[in-house]
Design a protein around this motif. Sequence first.
Motif, short mmCIF file in Angstrom:
data_model
loop_
_atom_site.label_atom_id
_atom_site.label_comp_id
_atom_site.label_asym_id
_atom_site.label_seq_id
_atom_site.Cartn_x
_atom_site.Cartn_y
_atom_site.Cartn_z
N CYS A 143 -2.39 7.48 -14.10
CA CYS A 143 -2.78 6.29 -13.33
C CYS A 143 -2.36 6.34 -11.87
O CYS A 143 -2.99 5.70 -11.02
N ARG A 144 -1.29 7.08 -11.54
CA ARG A 144 -0.80 7.17 -10.17
C ARG A 144 -0.52 8.63 -9.81
O ARG A 144 0.63 9.03 -9.64
N PRO A 145 -1.56 9.46 -9.71
CA PRO A 145 -1.35 10.90 -9.51
C PRO A 145 -0.60 11.26 -8.22
O PRO A 145 0.17 12.23 -8.21
N PHE A 146 -0.80 10.49 -7.14
CA PHE A 146 -0.10 10.81 -5.89
C PHE A 146 1.40 10.54 -6.02
O PHE A 146 2.22 11.32 -5.54
N ALA A 147 1.76 9.43 -6.69
CA ALA A 147 3.18 9.16 -6.94
C ALA A 147 3.78 10.22 -7.86
O ALA A 147 4.94 10.62 -7.68
N LEU A 225 3.10 0.70 -20.88
CA LEU A 225 2.71 1.89 -20.13
C LEU A 225 1.59 2.65 -20.83
O LEU A 225 0.61 3.07 -20.19
N TYR A 226 1.68 2.78 -22.15
CA TYR A 226 0.64 3.52 -22.87
C TYR A 226 -0.66 2.72 -22.97
O TYR A 226 -1.74 3.31 -23.09
N SER A 227 -0.57 1.40 -22.92
CA SER A 227 -1.80 0.59 -22.86
C SER A 227 -2.53 0.84 -21.55
O SER A 227 -3.76 1.00 -21.53
N LEU A 228 -1.80 0.90 -20.45
CA LEU A 228 -2.39 1.20 -19.15
C LEU A 228 -2.97 2.61 -19.12
O LEU A 228 -4.05 2.85 -18.55
N VAL A 229 -2.25 3.55 -19.74
CA VAL A 229 -2.74 4.94 -19.81
C VAL A 229 -4.03 5.02 -20.61
O VAL A 229 -4.99 5.68 -20.20
N ALA A 230 -4.07 4.33 -21.76
CA ALA A 230 -5.28 4.35 -22.61
C ALA A 230 -6.47 3.74 -21.86
O ALA A 230 -7.60 4.26 -21.94
N ARG A 234 -9.89 5.81 -20.84
CA ARG A 234 -11.20 5.31 -21.24
C ARG A 234 -12.14 5.22 -20.04
O ARG A 234 -13.31 5.59 -20.11
N LYS A 235 -11.62 4.74 -18.92
CA LYS A 235 -12.42 4.67 -17.69
C LYS A 235 -12.82 6.07 -17.23
O LYS A 235 -13.94 6.29 -16.77
N ARG A 236 -11.88 7.02 -17.37
CA ARG A 236 -12.17 8.38 -16.93
C ARG A 236 -13.28 9.02 -17.77
O ARG A 236 -14.11 9.76 -17.26
N LYS A 237 -13.27 8.74 -19.05
CA LYS A 237 -14.31 9.30 -19.92
C LYS A 237 -15.67 8.68 -19.63
O LYS A 237 -16.71 9.35 -19.72
N LYS A 246 -12.96 19.47 -18.16
CA LYS A 246 -12.80 19.23 -19.59
C LYS A 246 -11.49 19.79 -20.12
O LYS A 246 -10.84 19.20 -20.98
N THR A 247 -11.08 20.96 -19.61
CA THR A 247 -9.86 21.59 -20.09
C THR A 247 -8.64 20.75 -19.74
O THR A 247 -7.77 20.49 -20.58
N ILE A 248 -8.58 20.28 -18.48
CA ILE A 248 -7.43 19.48 -18.06
C ILE A 248 -7.41 18.16 -18.80
O ILE A 248 -6.35 17.70 -19.26
N ASP A 249 -8.57 17.51 -18.95
CA ASP A 249 -8.63 16.24 -19.67
C ASP A 249 -8.22 16.40 -21.13
O ASP A 249 -7.57 15.53 -21.69
N ARG A 250 -8.63 17.52 -21.74
CA ARG A 250 -8.26 17.76 -23.13
C ARG A 250 -6.74 17.92 -23.26
O ARG A 250 -6.12 17.37 -24.17
#
Length: 357
Positions: A143-147, A225-230, A234-237, A246-250
């Motif tokens: 959710c916060r890749p730059f951080a 935290l895991y609710s936000l991750v899920a 879902r948005k990413r998919k 696909k490899t990184i997402d898997r």
Amino acid sequence: MSTSSYDFSTELAATTAKLSSAAKHEEGKETSIWWSVFDYIQVTLTIAGFLANILTLVTLVKSARRFSRLIKILLQHQSLVDACVCACATALILQPSMWLPGNAFGDHFVCYIWHGQAAYWGLVTLSTYNLVLIALERYLAICRPFAHTRCSDYSRKKLATYGAWLYVFCLFLTHGTYIQTRLTDGQCKSEYAFDGKWTKLYFTSFVIFTYITTYLIPALTMALLYSLVAHQLRKRKENTELGKSKTIDRATDQLTKTAVTVTIIFILSVGYDLHFYLLGYNHVIEYTFGSPEQKVGVFLSNLNSVANPLVYALLMPIYRKCVVETICPRRAKSEDADQASKSTSLRDLSNSVSNIA
């Protein structure tokens, strides 16, 4: 006639009492046998968990390049702490009751730190908050890749400082366990170290404090935290532009599912004993050390540390491959060589086809 009747009834009562006493003795003996079997099973599992966590630690150290820096450090620390939890649990089950080394410093240390289970519950708390940090790392990574990138660039010294503060924090959370036993006349007793009305009030407050800080806050934090991750996954998919490959997402999905499963096991296992602990010290139910409920609760707390390597193996194919590389490095090299030769052959074949075309 009346005398003989009296003698017969007296003899009958005495015989009945003997039979009742013998039955109780046999029942106690059977119960003791069952608890011995239970302890044997528990020791077997904790020893297996210790070995599995050590194998996991070695695997993660040798295969560090397969994981990002932060998650690698956290998983390695989780394996180390879980191995220590299993080792402590094994020693607590096998040790003679309230043994002491026989010298002043050793007696105080063993009685208040070891027999009061301050060391054990301190490690359980440390394992719990390491799971919270893993959940935070997953949240930042997705959710916060730059951080997450900024945190990954922290120096070893800075990370070590944060780790030291985590240990201090866990020692503070378990402060009440240091006075649950008392050393008197060279014997360690399962009594509070201090007397007085304030002691009872203190422990009632401490139990509520322990339940909130060791179970409720971590469980709610990880669930949030895991609710936000899920939600983010879902948005990413749904939107392919948000995804990387696909490899990184898997790989991200597998690692996140593993962390969520470990969290669920923590909530179900550690929560059992802490609920009984809370209700017992608030006089809702009877909670005594060595009772069946308390033994089952400690067993489930140990199971939380035993289960983690099994979860890694079931849900992360990359972990299974790393374990194979750790146990059988020659086999892993031969498999990599075969895979490389196959990819080379396919590349040559595709080049030949393109040349013919």
